[in-house]
Design a protein around this motif. Sequence first.
Motif, PDB file in Angstrom:
ATOM      1  N   ASP A  32       0.857  -1.172   0.000  1.00  0.00           N
ATOM      2  CA  ASP A  32       0.000   0.000   0.000  1.00  0.00           C
ATOM      3  C   ASP A  32       0.903   1.235   0.000  1.00  0.00           C
ATOM      4  OD1 ASP A  32      -2.481  -1.301   0.037  1.00  0.00           O
ATOM      5  OD2 ASP A  32      -2.424  -1.547   2.213  1.00  0.00           O
ATOM      6  N   GLY A  46       0.718  -1.355   5.186  1.00  0.00           N
ATOM      7  CA  GLY A  46      -0.142  -2.381   4.607  1.00  0.00           C
ATOM      8  C   GLY A  46       0.497  -2.990   3.377  1.00  0.00           C
ATOM      9  N   LEU A  83      -5.474  -8.829   7.704  1.00  0.00           N
ATOM     10  CA  LEU A  83      -6.588  -7.889   7.798  1.00  0.00           C
ATOM     11  C   LEU A  83      -7.866  -8.529   7.257  1.00  0.00           C
ATOM     12  CD1 LEU A  83      -4.733  -4.630   6.675  1.00  0.00           C
ATOM     13  CD2 LEU A  83      -5.130  -5.496   8.993  1.00  0.00           C
ATOM     14  N   HIS A  88      -4.585  -9.394   2.405  1.00  0.00           N
ATOM     15  CA  HIS A  88      -4.173  -8.084   2.902  1.00  0.00           C
ATOM     16  C   HIS A  88      -3.583  -8.232   4.297  1.00  0.00           C
ATOM     17  CE1 HIS A  88      -5.289  -3.511   3.174  1.00  0.00           C
ATOM     18  NE2 HIS A  88      -4.004  -3.718   2.915  1.00  0.00           N
ATOM     19  N   TYR A  89      -2.416  -7.616   4.530  1.00  0.00           N
ATOM     20  CA  TYR A  89      -1.725  -7.704   5.809  1.00  0.00           C
ATOM     21  C   TYR A  89      -1.252  -6.324   6.237  1.00  0.00           C
ATOM     22  CZ  TYR A  89      -1.521 -12.710   4.759  1.00  0.00           C
ATOM     23  OH  TYR A  89      -1.847 -14.005   4.452  1.00  0.00           O
ATOM     24  N   ALA A  90      -0.899  -6.213   7.507  1.00  0.00           N
ATOM     25  CA  ALA A  90      -0.302  -4.983   8.026  1.00  0.00           C
ATOM     26  C   ALA A  90       0.819  -5.362   8.986  1.00  0.00           C
ATOM     27  CB  ALA A  90      -1.342  -4.125   8.736  1.00  0.00           C
TER      28      ALA A  90
END
Length: 225
Positions: A32, A46, A83, A88-90
Amino acid sequence: MRRILFLLAFIVPLLALGAPARAGGWALTVMDPVPATSPDTTYTLGFWLLQHGTHPYEGSDLGEVALEFTDGKRSLRFPGVALKEPAHYAAAVSLPKGTWEVKGIQGWFEPYRIGTLTVPGQLRVAPAPREFRQMIANQSPQEYWGVIRPPSVPLGDVTPGVPPSRAATPTPVAAPAAAPAGGSPGETTTVAIVEQRSWWRPSYVVTALLGVAALAALAYRVRRR
């Protein structure tokens, strides 16, 4: 002849077990937008782990997902948290001053080189590897996400004829401010300091050596006869 068939029946499964698991699969990590960074400041970054560059991982038990930063002397690894959106990860990240190579740790997939982050400064995203670009461009688009979706994969100088939706995208522009790390008071974030990766894989090497030794013994027996 029976001995030869017996040895082959033993060697082939042995070599198959020694090969890296699920060979042939590949994935890449897309970030992101990353803010302009300052030393020793916490940011929540992200990122998306995309199998074949276009879709979420389709299997189970993916393994560790993280962001790894290497400055040539040391490596810092920050674990990713899944997430709500698929793939999707953070990760909560804090880095000292320096120039860091950024990699996505992608479970059993090979680590993916994302680009270079300068602290203080910005992230410079590297284009997808040449061998991946045309494969990504030729895949039929599918809808896995809603409004929240991955950024376009940076394809670089992909060959002509790529659909407009898959055209190359510039390096993401830094966001104006840092995003604070989430979590309740008193909660800590695990940061792993890891050594440089090596080509050495003991299980694979030992298995390969055993296979070579068995094949040499078989060749010797055949030659004597």
